[in-house]
Design a protein around this motif. Structure first.
Motif, PDB file in Angstrom:
ATOM      1  N   ARG A   4      -0.274  -9.108   9.124  1.00 51.32           N
ATOM      2  CA  ARG A   4       0.375  -8.323   8.240  1.00 51.32           C
ATOM      3  C   ARG A   4       1.724  -7.417   8.886  1.00 51.32           C
ATOM      4  O   ARG A   4       1.961  -7.202   8.313  1.00 51.32           O
ATOM      5  N   GLN A   5       1.603  -7.509   9.654  1.00 49.24           N
ATOM      6  CA  GLN A   5       2.735  -6.662  11.257  1.00 49.24           C
ATOM      7  C   GLN A   5       3.978  -7.069  10.860  1.00 49.24           C
ATOM      8  O   GLN A   5       4.967  -6.472  10.835  1.00 49.24           O
ATOM      9  N   GLN A   6       3.886  -8.730  11.072  1.00 48.20           N
ATOM     10  CA  GLN A   6       5.019  -9.160  11.132  1.00 48.20           C
ATOM     11  C   GLN A   6       5.817  -9.221   9.525  1.00 48.20           C
ATOM     12  O   GLN A   6       6.948  -9.409  10.144  1.00 48.20           O
ATOM     13  N   VAL A   7       4.949  -9.601   8.777  1.00 47.95           N
ATOM     14  CA  VAL A   7       4.821 -10.122   7.228  1.00 47.95           C
ATOM     15  C   VAL A   7       5.640  -8.499   6.718  1.00 47.95           C
ATOM     16  O   VAL A   7       6.591  -8.514   6.197  1.00 47.95           O
ATOM     17  N   GLN A   8       5.395  -7.042   7.375  1.00 50.58           N
ATOM     18  CA  GLN A   8       5.678  -5.794   7.230  1.00 50.58           C
ATOM     19  C   GLN A   8       7.355  -5.962   7.730  1.00 50.58           C
ATOM     20  O   GLN A   8       8.338  -5.137   6.618  1.00 50.58           O
ATOM     21  N   ALA A   9       7.017  -6.322   8.832  1.00 53.98           N
ATOM     22  CA  ALA A   9       8.439  -5.972   9.261  1.00 53.98           C
ATOM     23  C   ALA A   9       9.549  -7.083   9.437  1.00 53.98           C
ATOM     24  O   ALA A   9      10.853  -6.655   8.197  1.00 53.98           O
TER      25      ALA A   9
END
Length: 189
Positions: A4-9
């Motif tokens: 989720r953090q990668q998608v958001q970034a």
């Protein structure tokens, strides 16, 4: 959570910045209060801010008194003569709105002002004191990084169409309307 953090970034990396046109409208309370929250945020970051009040000029709200501490960063104009049911002079109200719009345009076009709040301008539009085409034209001339918040009931569809953010306040229950409780200091003003 890492995915989720990668998608958001990745999404954030594709985003840009620009000055927003923000509309707060609807029958519920909180339109001006929400705009003043943005004023506080902007002042906290050291930005210059202008508030131009249409309609509400006959009284000094407590928010203005508190915000006077930021007089180096904040300019406040209360240019109406009061709520329309109190003034009873449509032509004079129209003239006040026209004068307020002229003042507002000076701030809208000035890149030194990060945020301009046009409080109750939607009411002036709704009542025909201002022309929507003129307002849209002038909004289109603001500097690219300048933000503007337009508050008040009855925002016209044309304004909401060009806005970047539109929030409509709704009423579920209201102390004055449903319970006969008067507006109170610190809560409504």
């Amino acid at each position: 959570m890492q995915k989720r953090q990668q998608v958001q970034a990745a999404h954030l990396a594709q985003c840009t910045e620009k000055g927003l046109v923000i509309v707060h409208t609807g029958e519920g309370k909180g339109k001006t209060t929400a705009a003043l929250g943005m004023v506080l945020r902007s002042l906290g970051h050291g930005y210059r801010v202008a508030v131009v009040q249409f309609i509400k000029g006959a009284w000094c709200p407590a928010e203005r008194t508190v915000l006077e501490h930021w007089s180096q960063q904040l300019t406040w104009h209360a240019l109406g003569e009061g709520f329309t049911w109190e003034t009873q002079d449509r032509e004079r109200d129209r003239q006040c709105a026209q004068q307020a719009w002229a003042v507002a345009c000076d701030y809208l076009k000035n890149p030194d002002y990060y945020l301009t709040v046009l409080d109750e301008v939607n009411v002036a539009l709704k009542l025909g004191y201002l022309e929507i085409n003129q307002v849209l034209q002038d909004l289109g001339q603001k500097p690219p990084q300048t933000h503007v918040v337009l508050t008040g009931r009855g925002a016209p569809p044309e304004l909401m169409e060009v806005a970047d953010l539109v929030t409509e306040m709704t009423v579920r229950k209201h102390p004055f309307r449903s319970q006969g409780i008067k507006a109170q200091a610190g809560i409504e003003y």
